[in-house]
Design an enzyme around this catalytic site. Structure first.
Site, short mmCIF file in Angstrom:
data_model
loop_
_atom_site.label_atom_id
_atom_site.label_comp_id
_atom_site.label_asym_id
_atom_site.label_seq_id
_atom_site.Cartn_x
_atom_site.Cartn_y
_atom_site.Cartn_z
N ALA A 1 10.47 -45.95 18.94
CA ALA A 1 11.48 -46.65 18.15
C ALA A 1 10.96 -48.03 17.77
O ALA A 1 10.05 -48.57 18.40
CB ALA A 1 12.77 -46.78 18.95
N ASP A 2 11.57 -48.58 16.74
CA ASP A 2 11.29 -49.96 16.37
C ASP A 2 12.57 -50.56 15.80
O ASP A 2 13.31 -49.89 15.08
CB ASP A 2 10.17 -50.06 15.33
CG ASP A 2 9.72 -51.50 15.16
OD1 ASP A 2 9.22 -52.08 16.14
OD2 ASP A 2 9.91 -52.06 14.07
N THR A 3 12.81 -51.82 16.14
CA THR A 3 14.02 -52.51 15.71
C THR A 3 13.64 -53.83 15.07
O THR A 3 12.78 -54.55 15.59
CB THR A 3 14.95 -52.76 16.92
OG1 THR A 3 15.28 -51.49 17.49
CG2 THR A 3 16.22 -53.47 16.51
#
Length: 192
Positions: free
Chosen positions: A70-72
């Site tokens: 994931a990346d935010t």
């Protein structure tokens, strides 16, 4: 079918969120260059970074287990804010967010039988912040490794007037989208 996956992240927040929905995992964090490319949109950025993390992890491990990455990104006026380098940088970020609405983009990438991705986009509205409370917040240590210099799941919650979208996405792993992708891989989180 087993619920076990590989989490390509060292984030304790992502581990807590997977624990919350009962997905077992083992951690194999990967480090990549997360510098945005020239003229790369925030959406393209988080999708690319999440996909690169899952691809690298999958390649390194050669495992049959699905790999979740994931990346935010916290985005204000189309600009990715990143994590603060020091107090001055963190203060500037929080001052910029003060009294405004920003977006948090969270992309997830799941590689198992094929590759699936999803993105959550959440609007977060901050109240006006005083200089003294920004300094006090920095002293908690909470904002130092967080995108946008705040943690909605911690003390930073007191700055948030409202959100429209996914709370878990702002924390770092949108659970609705994660569950959908896991189900496509044959992992139903509600199965006993």
């Amino acid at each position: 079918m087993t619920k076990q996956i590989i989490l390509a992240s060292a984030s304790p927040r992502r581990r807590e969120l997977l624990d919350q929905i009962g997905v077992s995992y083992r951690v194999h964090a990967v480090d990549i260059d997360e510098t945005p490319r020239l003229n790369e949109s925030p959406l393209a950025y988080v999708e690319r970074v999440a996909a690169e993390k899952s691809a690298i992890c999958r390649e390194r491990l050669q495992s049959d287990l699905p790999v979740l990455a994931a990346d935010t990104a916290v985005v204000l006026n189309g600009r990715i804010m990143g994590k603060p380098h020091d107090f001055e940088h963190g203060r500037a970020m929080l001052e910029a967010l003060s009294g405004k609405t920003h977006r948090v983009y969270s992309a997830i990438s799941l590689r198992g039988r094929g590759h699936d991705q999803a993105v959550s986009i959440t609007e977060v509205s901050f109240r006006e912040l005083a200089a003294a409370e920004i300094e006090a917040y920095w002293r908690t240590g909470e904002s130092r490794d967080k995108a946008g210099a705040y943690a909605i799941q911690g003390h930073g919650a007191v700055f948030v007037r409202s959100i429209t979208g996914s709370f878990s996405g702002v924390v770092g792993l949108p659970l609705f989208e994660t569950a959908m992708l896991l189900e496509k891989q044959g992992i139903n989180i509600l199965d006993e």
